[in-house]
Design a protein around this motif. Structure first.
Motif: not given
Lengths: 149, 111
Positions: A26-35
């Motif tokens: 199960c992949p980890p939940r990834v959120c990207i904070y970006r412009m």
């Protein structure tokens, strides 16, 4: 959470997400904070004045990008473009294939192909094309029914 | 479909020849559909574009076949590098870079 100033973090996250799924993990939940890319005009027009230097800076807006739904959406489009062709060896590589296509538009370590822009792929890609024509047809039929109504 | 045929799932990267001759050739065919008849063979597609009626300015921006082949190899290295497994040596012949005075250069610019 990945705080990113580099656009490469999105394809990297997508590749890792797919690799984990292929391994049955199960992949980890990834959120990207970006412009934010192409922010709405209302946000773009706002400007900030630097208090120290009194220089006017264009406003920047930031967004969170959730990799899991993005991966699902992109994988669906790739599968649609392949259609009914059964490619068992390519299963679990759909988004990596798409990323290789995106890489042809240029990365930090490779030059982009001249005259080829990423937005062009949106139309080049069969799945997107059929999706676009399907939506425009739906829109057209709606306007016709409104006119006749 | 062309993308899938150009991609080798056993290595997780593009096939060098197919990447240029099938995938990139098709991209340029799609980009200039009224000027290019061929859908395969990057040299053929580029030569058709050279003979076509597109503007000289656009022709001047078109890449050489060597550059396209180098770019496909570079992309393969980037894909491996992004996977974070020990990245292969970029100066390996397979990846389209060459060391010149201690700095990595694109192979087509060196050759």
């Amino acid at each position: 959470m990945v705080d990113s100033i580099d656009g490469d973090s999105v394809p990297i996250s997508l590749i890792h997400h797919e690799a984990r799924l292929s391994q049955g993990v199960c992949p980890p939940r990834v959120c990207i904070y970006r412009m934010e890319i192409n922010p709405p005009a209302s946000k773009r027009k706002r400007e900030e004045v630097d208090k120290k230097t009194a220089v006017t800076k264009p406003a920047r807006s930031y967004e969170y990008l959730d990799i899991q739904p993005l991966y699902q959406a992109l994988r669906t489009v790739v599968l649609q473009s392949i259609g009914r062709t059964h490619l068992p060896l390519h299963s679990g590589h759909e988004v990596r294939m798409l990323v290789s296509l995106i890489c042809l538009t240029g990365t930090d370590f490779s030059r982009g192909l001249p005259q080829v822009f990423f937005c062009f792929f949106l139309f080049f890609w069969g799945g997107w094309r059929s999706e676009i024509s399907r939506r425009s047809q739906a829109r057209r039929s709606m306007s016709i029914s409104r006119r006749s109504g | 479909m062309t993308l899938a045929m150009s991609y080798d799932p056993s290595t997780g990267q593009l096939r060098n020849e197919d990447g240029a001759d099938r995938l990139v050739a098709l991209i340029y065919h799609q980009k200039f559909p009224s000027h290019v008849e061929s859908r395969r063979g990057i040299r053929l597609v580029l030569s058709e574009l050279e003979r076509s009626k597109i503007s000289q300015r656009t022709k001047d921006t078109l890449p050489t076949p060597e550059r396209i082949e180098t770019t496909v190899r570079n992309v393969n290295w980037v894909l491996q590098y992004w996977t974070c497994a020990p990245a292969p040596d970029p100066l390996d012949d397979a990846y389209g870079y060459r060391a010149i005075r201690g700095r990595a250069q694109y192979l087509d610019l060196v050759a």
